[in-house]
Write a protein that holds these residues in place. Structure first.
Motif, PDB file in Angstrom:
ATOM      1  N   CYS A   1      77.065 -14.781 -10.858  1.00  0.00           N
ATOM      2  CA  CYS A   1      76.390 -15.909 -11.500  1.00  0.00           C
ATOM      3  C   CYS A   1      74.894 -15.667 -11.504  1.00  0.00           C
ATOM      4  O   CYS A   1      74.321 -15.249 -10.486  1.00  0.00           O
ATOM      5  CB  CYS A   1      76.667 -17.222 -10.755  1.00  0.00           C
TER       6      CYS A   1
ATOM      7  N   ILE B   1      71.660 -17.713 -11.512  1.00  0.00           N
ATOM      8  CA  ILE B   1      71.283 -19.086 -11.174  1.00  0.00           C
ATOM      9  C   ILE B   1      69.774 -19.230 -11.311  1.00  0.00           C
ATOM     10  O   ILE B   1      69.022 -18.470 -10.690  1.00  0.00           O
ATOM     11  CB  ILE B   1      71.689 -19.435  -9.723  1.00  0.00           C
TER      12      ILE B   1
ATOM     13  N   TYR C   1      85.271 -23.679 -11.821  1.00  0.00           N
ATOM     14  CA  TYR C   1      84.174 -24.332 -12.530  1.00  0.00           C
ATOM     15  C   TYR C   1      84.545 -25.774 -12.879  1.00  0.00           C
ATOM     16  O   TYR C   1      83.746 -26.703 -12.699  1.00  0.00           O
ATOM     17  CB  TYR C   1      83.841 -23.552 -13.800  1.00  0.00           C
TER      18      TYR C   1
ATOM     19  N   GLY D   1      84.804 -28.349  -9.769  1.00  0.00           N
ATOM     20  CA  GLY D   1      83.598 -28.560  -8.976  1.00  0.00           C
ATOM     21  C   GLY D   1      83.437 -27.616  -7.804  1.00  0.00           C
ATOM     22  O   GLY D   1      82.410 -27.654  -7.113  1.00  0.00           O
TER      23      GLY D   1
ATOM     24  N   ASP E   1      80.288 -25.329  -8.055  1.00  0.00           N
ATOM     25  CA  ASP E   1      79.054 -26.004  -7.642  1.00  0.00           C
ATOM     26  C   ASP E   1      78.928 -26.004  -6.126  1.00  0.00           C
ATOM     27  O   ASP E   1      77.853 -25.722  -5.580  1.00  0.00           O
ATOM     28  CB  ASP E   1      79.044 -27.436  -8.173  1.00  0.00           C
TER      29      ASP E   1
ATOM     30  N   ARG F   1      75.966 -24.257  -3.859  1.00  0.00           N
ATOM     31  CA  ARG F   1      75.131 -25.077  -2.983  1.00  0.00           C
ATOM     32  C   ARG F   1      75.203 -24.646  -1.527  1.00  0.00           C
ATOM     33  O   ARG F   1      74.270 -24.919  -0.748  1.00  0.00           O
ATOM     34  CB  ARG F   1      75.499 -26.554  -3.132  1.00  0.00           C
TER      35      ARG F   1
ATOM     36  N   TYR G   1      69.565 -26.686 -10.011  1.00  0.00           N
ATOM     37  CA  TYR G   1      69.777 -25.338 -10.521  1.00  0.00           C
ATOM     38  C   TYR G   1      70.477 -25.407 -11.870  1.00  0.00           C
ATOM     39  O   TYR G   1      71.069 -26.427 -12.240  1.00  0.00           O
ATOM     40  CB  TYR G   1      70.606 -24.505  -9.536  1.00  0.00           C
ATOM     41  N   ASP G   2      70.391 -24.309 -12.611  1.00  0.00           N
ATOM     42  CA  ASP G   2      71.148 -24.120 -13.850  1.00  0.00           C
ATOM     43  C   ASP G   2      71.891 -22.802 -13.761  1.00  0.00           C
ATOM     44  O   ASP G   2      71.358 -21.804 -13.241  1.00  0.00           O
ATOM     45  CB  ASP G   2      70.220 -24.082 -15.075  1.00  0.00           C
TER      46      ASP G   2
END
Length: 553
Positions: free
Chosen positions: A194, A196, A247, A250, A253, A257, A265-266
């Motif tokens: 990923c 980020i 994804y 959740g 995410d 985190r 974040y994106d």
């Protein structure tokens, strides 16, 4: 000796990724026309993919006007930290003696690197780019190669002199047409990647590698900084991992985190990879050379994929150019396989050892890894045994048929981690400042990549050296005197030459030979070897024979 061809037929480069782009630009630099083909309809716009650009690859790119740009836009990381569970084991910074023009590594997304190379290609009239050309047929004949391509408008036939296949990991069709094997194995575990975008300034100039962290127990995580406050995070995940499901529910995410905390974040890009260790049995098949991921696949730990592919491209480009211009016979191209297949095997050996440490395949390897990591918590003597990836380095061609070994310099081999082999036959020359050809301050590698470079150290008979070079090759050859160009002493300090030596440098800046007390026969023999000519000294020519393109130094 062949005579120069007035207008070489184009070389067909398959694959418009970084390796194919580099090959096209380098061939054009040698005044060879190129048709650059890709089966995709257009460029992939996003994705970090191969992000670690090694110092010596930046140097290759600078020879076509892109290295400084990529280095300036990328993130230079100077510290590598290694953790076991949640404790830091050790960190190290790269040793830089202050002479190299480029930093050891620069992180920039592959997508952005490709854009920079595209800009250079757009400015090069010798390169014809054709998207939407999927090669479905390949016919070799005495005069060249004919490709049949499937396009959205039907079929297209493309003719050329040689093919350089940089078709990537999915180049199965090309490999099948050539009848090459692609031996090796694939790893069951997947790796989630990923990109980020978030604010973590403390991590902006360091690479972090975690063994068995609490937030990915039993597996690894690698974190790399990228431009625009973006971080590339690689998680080792189980073979049955489902990215789409994680994804949507959740869990992705929550996974992110656990590393970055509550900060916003994106997700810029995400993907799932399975890594491979494979190499073709032949990298030259008649008029086709294979390069990059089309020829070899390695795990990314150590950044040896893209970097090795670019070095394939440079090796192939100068040899194809020499053959097409009549400066060498076709036999020179056999050395492409000899040199780059050896480099691929080295990369497989290094990355294979890393993957055995990262992903143990049996109880013995698993227990060994656990013992080393536990010991490394209290014993610094165990740190060298912790293998999170030996970082990319240029290969040394000491075993090449083009290399004349020295009786006084050691044969180059894999050096200790973080260091380079001592300069000598087969090794890439050091990157140090010199003053030559009226340019004032320049770099030794910049000068070396213009053809054959002869560096005179001490007292040699310049007339004899010139005559030997004129006898062997019509390629560009230049002669420099160490004491005239080495105003700072940096080159002498790096090479440590003996008195009265001739150093012969190849067009890819690797050392071909170090000839002590050079005379006509020893100089001719070394030059014959590096051009792929018969090793017996050629008959002497009259002293009035046309000389190569010398420039004084």
């Amino acid at each position: 000796m062949n005579t120069r061809q007035a207008a070489p037929e184009p070389v067909l480069v398959l694959g418009n990724g970084p390796v194919g782009q580099t090959a096209a630009l380098l061939l054009a630099r040698w005044n060879v026309p190129v048709v650059l083909l890709d089966q995709r309809p257009e460029r992939d716009p996003v994705g970090s993919k191969a992000i670690c650009q090694q110092r010596d690859v930046l140097d290759i790119w600078e020879s076509v006007g892109a290295g400084n740009r990529i280095a300036e836009e990328g993130v230079t990381w100077t510290t590598a930290r290694t953790f076991y569970r949640n404790e830091e084991l050790f960190s190290y910074s790269f040793d830089d003696p202050g002479q190299a023009h480029f930093p050891p590594f620069v992180n920039l997304s592959q997508a952005r690197t490709e854009q920079v190379l595209d800009e250079r290609i757009a400015a090069e009239p010798l390169i014809d780019v054709r998207w939407d050309h999927d090669v479905v047929g390949l016919e070799q004949h005495a005069g060249g190669v004919t490709l049949t391509c499937s396009t959205s408008g039907g079929q297209a036939v493309v003719d050329g002199s040689w093919v350089l296949a940089c078709a990537g990991a999915r180049g199965d069709a090309v490999r099948d047409m050539l009848g090459v094997t692609f031996g090796g194995h694939s790893f069951d575990d997947r790796f989630l990647i990923c990109d980020i975008r978030t604010d973590m300034p403390d991590w902006a100039d360091e690479r972090r590698f975690y063994f068995d962290p609490s937030w990915n127990p039993g597996r690894q995580v690698l974190i790399h900084p990228c431009p625009d406050s973006t971080f590339r995070i690689d998680w080792q995940v189980p073979a049955d991992y489902d990215l789409k499901e994680e994804y949507l529910n959740g869990a992705l995410d929550a996974r992110i985190r656990r590393i970055i905390g509550d900060r916003p974040y994106d997700i810029v890009w995400k993907s799932l990879y399975r890594f491979h260790s494979r190499v073709v049995d032949r990298m030259r098949v008649g008029r086709v050379l294979l390069a990059g991921d089309c020829a070899h696949l390695v795990s990314p730990f150590g950044a040896r994929g893209l970097n090795s592919g670019v070095q394939d491209a440079e090796n192939a480009a100068w040899k194809l150019a020499f053959v097409l211009h009549g400066w060498a016979d076709e036999a020179l191209l056999d050395s492409y396989h000899d040199e780059r297949h050896a480099a691929a095997r080295e990369n497989l050996e290094v990355t294979g050892a890393t993957m055995r440490f990262l992903v143990p395949q049996n109880d013995r390897d698993r227990l060994r890894r656990e013992e080393i990591l536990d010991r490394a918590c209290t014993d610094s003597g165990a740190w060298p045994e912790v293998d999170s990836g030996r970082l990319a380095e240029p290969y040394w061609y000491s075993g090449s048929p083009l290399t004349t070994l020295s009786d006084t310099l050691p044969r180059a081999a894999r050096p200790p981690r973080g260091s380079a082999p001592r300069p000598g036959p087969g090794v890439l020359v050091p990157d140090v400042p010199i003053a030559a050809f009226g340019k004032g301050s320049t770099r030794f590698r910049e000068v070396a990549r213009g053809g054959f470079l002869l560096l005179a150290c001490g007292d040699i008979d310049e007339r004899v050296v010139r005559q030997a070079a004129a006898t062997v090759t019509a390629a560009p050859v230049r002669l420099l005197h160490l004491d005239r160009v080495d105003r700072t002493g940096a080159l002498a300090a790096a090479l440590q030459p003996s008195s009265d030596e001739l150093w012969i440098i190849r067009p890819d800046a690797h050392i071909a030979a170090v000839v002590p007390n050079p005379d006509y026969d020893t100089t001719t023999s070394a030059l014959c070897r590096v051009t792929g000519e018969p090793l017996a000294p050629a008959p002497r020519r009259p002293e009035t024979a046309p000389a190569p393109d010398f420039a004084g130094g």
